[in-house]
Design a protein around this motif. Sequence first.
Motif, PDB file in Angstrom:
ATOM      1  N   LEU A 102      37.807   9.193-124.367  1.00  0.00           N
ATOM      2  CA  LEU A 102      37.531   7.824-125.146  1.00  0.00           C
ATOM      3  C   LEU A 102      38.920   6.606-124.798  1.00  0.00           C
ATOM      4  O   LEU A 102      39.011   5.462-124.493  1.00  0.00           O
ATOM      5  CB  LEU A 102      38.243   7.648-126.494  1.00  0.00           C
ATOM      6  CG  LEU A 102      37.204   8.516-127.636  1.00  0.00           C
ATOM      7  CD1 LEU A 102      37.035   8.801-128.933  1.00  0.00           C
ATOM      8  CD2 LEU A 102      35.498   7.968-127.579  1.00  0.00           C
ATOM      9  N   LYS A 103      39.866   7.518-124.460  1.00  0.00           N
ATOM     10  CA  LYS A 103      41.256   6.002-124.274  1.00  0.00           C
ATOM     11  C   LYS A 103      40.993   5.141-122.476  1.00  0.00           C
ATOM     12  O   LYS A 103      40.475   4.479-123.073  1.00  0.00           O
ATOM     13  CB  LYS A 103      42.014   7.331-123.466  1.00  0.00           C
ATOM     14  CG  LYS A 103      43.526   6.001-123.611  1.00  0.00           C
ATOM     15  CD  LYS A 103      44.755   7.058-123.212  1.00  0.00           C
ATOM     16  CE  LYS A 103      45.779   6.153-122.207  1.00  0.00           C
ATOM     17  NZ  LYS A 103      47.171   7.266-122.229  1.00  0.00           N
ATOM     18  N   THR A 104      40.242   6.036-122.126  1.00  0.00           N
ATOM     19  CA  THR A 104      39.684   6.286-119.768  1.00  0.00           C
ATOM     20  C   THR A 104      38.472   4.723-120.482  1.00  0.00           C
ATOM     21  O   THR A 104      38.185   3.769-120.057  1.00  0.00           O
ATOM     22  CB  THR A 104      38.957   7.057-119.601  1.00  0.00           C
ATOM     23  OG1 THR A 104      40.483   7.948-119.762  1.00  0.00           O
ATOM     24  CG2 THR A 104      39.205   6.442-118.563  1.00  0.00           C
ATOM     25  N   VAL A 105      37.129   5.320-121.380  1.00  0.00           N
ATOM     26  CA  VAL A 105      36.449   4.308-121.697  1.00  0.00           C
ATOM     27  C   VAL A 105      36.482   3.062-122.389  1.00  0.00           C
ATOM     28  O   VAL A 105      36.630   2.249-121.715  1.00  0.00           O
ATOM     29  CB  VAL A 105      35.796   5.122-122.575  1.00  0.00           C
ATOM     30  CG1 VAL A 105      34.884   4.286-123.156  1.00  0.00           C
ATOM     31  CG2 VAL A 105      35.212   6.337-122.190  1.00  0.00           C
ATOM     32  N   ILE A 106      37.259   2.996-123.604  1.00  0.00           N
ATOM     33  CA  ILE A 106      37.887   1.818-123.390  1.00  0.00           C
ATOM     34  C   ILE A 106      38.835   0.471-122.141  1.00  0.00           C
ATOM     35  O   ILE A 106      38.660  -0.527-122.288  1.00  0.00           O
ATOM     36  CB  ILE A 106      39.277   1.929-124.888  1.00  0.00           C
ATOM     37  CG1 ILE A 106      38.475   2.473-126.063  1.00  0.00           C
ATOM     38  CG2 ILE A 106      40.250   1.082-124.899  1.00  0.00           C
ATOM     39  CD1 ILE A 106      39.106   2.957-127.401  1.00  0.00           C
ATOM     40  N   ASN A 107      40.003   1.520-122.072  1.00  0.00           N
ATOM     41  CA  ASN A 107      40.577   1.234-120.923  1.00  0.00           C
ATOM     42  C   ASN A 107      39.374   0.201-119.626  1.00  0.00           C
ATOM     43  O   ASN A 107      39.819  -0.324-119.302  1.00  0.00           O
ATOM     44  CB  ASN A 107      41.421   2.040-120.230  1.00  0.00           C
ATOM     45  CG  ASN A 107      42.386   2.439-121.163  1.00  0.00           C
ATOM     46  OD1 ASN A 107      43.210   1.768-121.390  1.00  0.00           O
ATOM     47  ND2 ASN A 107      42.852   3.228-120.472  1.00  0.00           N
ATOM     48  N   GLU A 108      37.922   0.761-119.731  1.00  0.00           N
ATOM     49  CA  GLU A 108      37.016   0.724-118.218  1.00  0.00           C
ATOM     50  C   GLU A 108      37.171  -0.786-119.251  1.00  0.00           C
ATOM     51  O   GLU A 108      36.557  -1.593-118.264  1.00  0.00           O
ATOM     52  CB  GLU A 108      36.423   1.546-118.235  1.00  0.00           C
ATOM     53  CG  GLU A 108      35.449   0.198-117.619  1.00  0.00           C
ATOM     54  CD  GLU A 108      34.991   0.224-116.087  1.00  0.00           C
ATOM     55  OE1 GLU A 108      34.463  -0.757-115.860  1.00  0.00           O
ATOM     56  OE2 GLU A 108      36.023   0.881-115.454  1.00  0.00           O
ATOM     57  N   PHE A 109      36.498  -0.902-120.221  1.00  0.00           N
ATOM     58  CA  PHE A 109      35.913  -2.064-120.741  1.00  0.00           C
ATOM     59  C   PHE A 109      36.829  -3.400-121.097  1.00  0.00           C
ATOM     60  O   PHE A 109      36.678  -4.181-120.896  1.00  0.00           O
ATOM     61  CB  PHE A 109      35.195  -1.553-122.588  1.00  0.00           C
ATOM     62  CG  PHE A 109      34.182  -1.255-122.371  1.00  0.00           C
ATOM     63  CD1 PHE A 109      33.189  -1.635-122.415  1.00  0.00           C
ATOM     64  CD2 PHE A 109      33.571  -0.074-122.955  1.00  0.00           C
ATOM     65  CE1 PHE A 109      31.649  -1.534-122.419  1.00  0.00           C
ATOM     66  CE2 PHE A 109      32.975   0.856-123.645  1.00  0.00           C
ATOM     67  CZ  PHE A 109      31.731  -0.011-122.872  1.00  0.00           C
ATOM     68  N   GLN A 110      38.445  -2.879-121.292  1.00  0.00           N
ATOM     69  CA  GLN A 110      39.146  -3.752-121.967  1.00  0.00           C
ATOM     70  C   GLN A 110      39.800  -4.424-120.058  1.00  0.00           C
ATOM     71  O   GLN A 110      39.873  -5.326-119.682  1.00  0.00           O
ATOM     72  CB  GLN A 110      40.690  -3.323-122.078  1.00  0.00           C
ATOM     73  CG  GLN A 110      40.792  -2.885-124.076  1.00  0.00           C
ATOM     74  CD  GLN A 110      42.028  -2.317-123.990  1.00  0.00           C
ATOM     75  OE1 GLN A 110      42.372  -1.498-123.631  1.00  0.00           O
ATOM     76  NE2 GLN A 110      42.235  -2.819-125.468  1.00  0.00           N
ATOM     77  N   LYS A 111      39.503  -3.816-119.089  1.00  0.00           N
ATOM     78  CA  LYS A 111      40.293  -3.866-117.341  1.00  0.00           C
ATOM     79  C   LYS A 111      38.699  -5.242-117.062  1.00  0.00           C
ATOM     80  O   LYS A 111      39.159  -6.188-116.401  1.00  0.00           O
ATOM     81  CB  LYS A 111      39.933  -2.643-116.490  1.00  0.00           C
ATOM     82  CG  LYS A 111      41.178  -2.351-117.476  1.00  0.00           C
ATOM     83  CD  LYS A 111      42.349  -1.060-116.098  1.00  0.00           C
ATOM     84  CE  LYS A 111      41.312  -0.322-115.623  1.00  0.00           C
ATOM     85  NZ  LYS A 111      41.230   1.239-114.662  1.00  0.00           N
TER      86      LYS A 111
END
Length: 299
Positions: A102-111
Motif C-alpha cells: 500500500l505504501k508503494t502504491v500511494i507513493n506512485e500516485f503522489q509522485k
Amino acid sequence: MKTKKTILTVGITTCYGGESILETVKSIRKSKGIDRFRFIIVADREPINSKIKKEFKKYGVELIENKVEGSQFKKKKQILKLCNTDLIVFTNDDVLFGQNTLKTVINEFQKNKKTTLVSVYNQPIKSESLAERAISIGTNIVNRISKDWNSGDNYLSVIGRFEATRTSWIKGYFDLKDDVVSSDQYMYFENKRNGGKFKYLSSVSIFFRNPQSLQEHLRKSSRFQYSKEEMSKYFGYAPLDYKIPRLTFLKAVVREFLKNPVFFIFYILISLYTRIFKISLNESLNPNWQVDLSTKRIS
C-alpha cells in the motif's frame, strides 16, 4: 513545501463468509508506512458470523451486508458511494498483502499526478497439491508476460485481486456495469478509453492461492477464455489489445519451461483439458459465479 498526505480507503467485496477474510483483513492492517485508513467490506450470499463481525470491529472494518446478492461492480459502487478519500483500493477476501504494498502504491500516485490506475504483482503462495503447482506455472507465465509486454501497460497486468485508483477519477469517468464478469479487464480498458494512465508495480505483491482442483480451475479458465468476447460488448473489438507480442510470449514460456520442466508439461495438459471441456459462455459469464473454496485457504 510539505507534501499533502494522501487519504486511502480499502474496499473488499465478498459473497463468502468464511474465516479466510480475517487473514486478509489482518494482513492489510499490517501495512507499513501509512496512516490509518478507512476499511469497508460489502458482503452478500453467505452471512458473516458473529465471531468474524467482532473481529472486524477490532480491526476497524465497516461491514455492509446485502440481503440481495449482486455482482462485484454492484458492490464496488456501494463502496464508492461511501468513499470520500483521495484513493480507493479494491481487493478480494482471499489475499494477503505485502507489508509495503500500500505504501508503494500511494507513493506512485503522489509522485505521478497523471497515474489513474495501479495494479501490483500477483504472487501465488506455496502449492499444496500437484494440480495447484501445475496451475501456478500458468500464473508464472502470465506474470512474466505482464512485466515485459509494453513495460507492464497491458490488460494482463491488472488483477481483480488488487485495483487502486483515484476516487475522483473512477467516480467521474468510469461506467461500472453491473453485469461485468471480467472486472479487472474492464477496469483496464475503461481507464484506457477515458485517457487514463495505468501503472504496473512489479516490485510489490499481493499473495493468493491458485485452485487446488481441476474443476475450480476450469471455471476460472472458461471465464478468461470468453473475456475478449465479453469486453467486445462494451468497447468493440478494435480498442482491445489482446495480441501478445510473439517474442515476449516465447521468452516467458521458454524461461518457465527451463525453470520447471516437469510441471510445465503438466500445465500444458491442464490447458488442453480446459479448452476441450470449456464451460459454456452463458454459464461462464454469470457475474454471480460459484465460489472456489480451495482458494480461500490462505493461512
